[in-house]
Design a protein around this motif. Structure first.
Motif, PDB file in Angstrom:
ATOM      1  N   ALA A  53       0.807  -1.225   0.000  1.00 14.66           N
ATOM      2  CA  ALA A  53       0.000   0.000   0.000  1.00 14.66           C
ATOM      3  C   ALA A  53       0.837   1.270   0.000  1.00 14.66           C
ATOM      4  O   ALA A  53       0.398   2.308  -0.489  1.00 14.66           O
ATOM      5  CB  ALA A  53      -0.945   0.004   1.195  1.00 14.66           C
ATOM      6  N   GLN A  56       3.352   3.736  -4.520  1.00 11.43           N
ATOM      7  CA  GLN A  56       2.410   4.368  -5.442  1.00 11.43           C
ATOM      8  C   GLN A  56       2.393   3.679  -6.797  1.00 11.43           C
ATOM      9  O   GLN A  56       1.379   3.675  -7.488  1.00 11.43           O
ATOM     10  CB  GLN A  56       2.766   5.841  -5.614  1.00 11.43           C
ATOM     11  N   LYS A  70      -5.430   4.058  -3.814  1.00  9.55           N
ATOM     12  CA  LYS A  70      -5.483   3.960  -2.361  1.00  9.55           C
ATOM     13  C   LYS A  70      -6.611   4.803  -1.773  1.00  9.55           C
ATOM     14  O   LYS A  70      -7.309   4.359  -0.858  1.00  9.55           O
ATOM     15  CB  LYS A  70      -4.145   4.384  -1.754  1.00  9.55           C
ATOM     16  N   LYS A  73      -9.726   3.142  -2.283  1.00  8.98           N
ATOM     17  CA  LYS A  73      -9.687   1.762  -1.765  1.00  8.98           C
ATOM     18  C   LYS A  73     -10.139   0.786  -2.834  1.00  8.98           C
ATOM     19  O   LYS A  73     -11.056  -0.042  -2.636  1.00  8.98           O
ATOM     20  CB  LYS A  73     -10.530   1.657  -0.485  1.00  8.98           C
TER      21      LYS A  73
END
Lengths: 115, 114
Positions: A53, A56, A70, A73
């Motif tokens: 996570a 990038q 992110k 989600k």
């Protein structure tokens, strides 16, 4: 609690075409890991790709790549140049240190590949 | 060489019986897991062990008892089998329990309770 949702129970793609499988997750953690696993009719669970996570950059593995968003989600899987051998159940999964390493799976998406 | 091997592959038994499923990994991993895959193919964690110590026990009936004699083995014993126990049970292992290490799965044991 962390949850993983795959909203497409079934998908179909023509051989040599591209298909995208969707996955969304819910978490309040900031550091976690996301995975796609493939389960062909043989029942074996095979790791396809994983994403950290904090990175990038979207992960890629040959014909498989992810679109990791992110903030939204979202963690979708793109399969390029689909092959007959790609036909399988695909599971999206979440893990983190706080989860003790266990994988939390989505419901799965059954992918069929048409010749 | 099979990395995570579980036996038997298929198990058919009657209600009320006791059965065991064995799992061994030769990857040198510290953490092992048991997952249950139901008839809708949903996978859910049951237990995990890290270096023979129970780490996760996910609200599983007491009839299910895992045993880890060493970090390479994690067996699952089921007492008084019920119809609802019919499922595919997967053993898995990972290098550690910190979340980054991917899980390596066995080929599953299909348990049918009649």
């Amino acid at each position: 609690a962390q949850t993983v949702t795959q909203s497409q129970p079934e998908m179909s793609v023509q051989e040599a075409e591209t298909v995208t499988l969707s996955c969304t997750y819910d978490t309040s953690e900031s550091d976690y890991y996301l995975f796609w696993y493939k389960q062909p009719p043989s029942r074996q669970m095979i790791l396809v790709i994983r994403q950290e996570a904090y990175k990038q950059q979207n992960a890629t593995e040959n014909r498989f790549s992810v679109n990791f968003q992110k903030a939204a989600k979202s963690f979708s899987l793109k399969i390029s140049d689909s092959q007959l051998g790609d036909a399988a159940m695909y599971f999206c999964a979440y893990s983190s240190y706080n989860q003790g390493g266990k994988l939390i799976f989505g419901q799965g998406t059954e992918l069929s590949v048409k010749p | 060489d099979t990395a995570v091997s579980q036996t038997p592959k298929y198990l058919v038994t009657q209600m009320g019986n006791d059965k065991s499923i064995k799992c061994e990994q030769n990857l040198g991993h510290d953490t092992m897991y048991w997952y249950k895959q139901d008839s809708k193919k949903f996978l859910k964690i049951m237990f995990s062990y890290n270096n023979k110590e129970l780490i996760i026990n996910e609200t599983v009936p007491n009839r299910f008892s895992p045993k880890s004699p060493d970090k390479a083995h994690l067996n699952l014993h089921i007492n008084s089998l019920e119809l609802g126990d019919s499922a595919v049970y997967f053993c898995a292992s990972s290098q550690d329990n910190r979340g980054l290490s991917p899980l390596h799965f066995g080929n599953g044991t299909r348990l049918t309770v009649t």
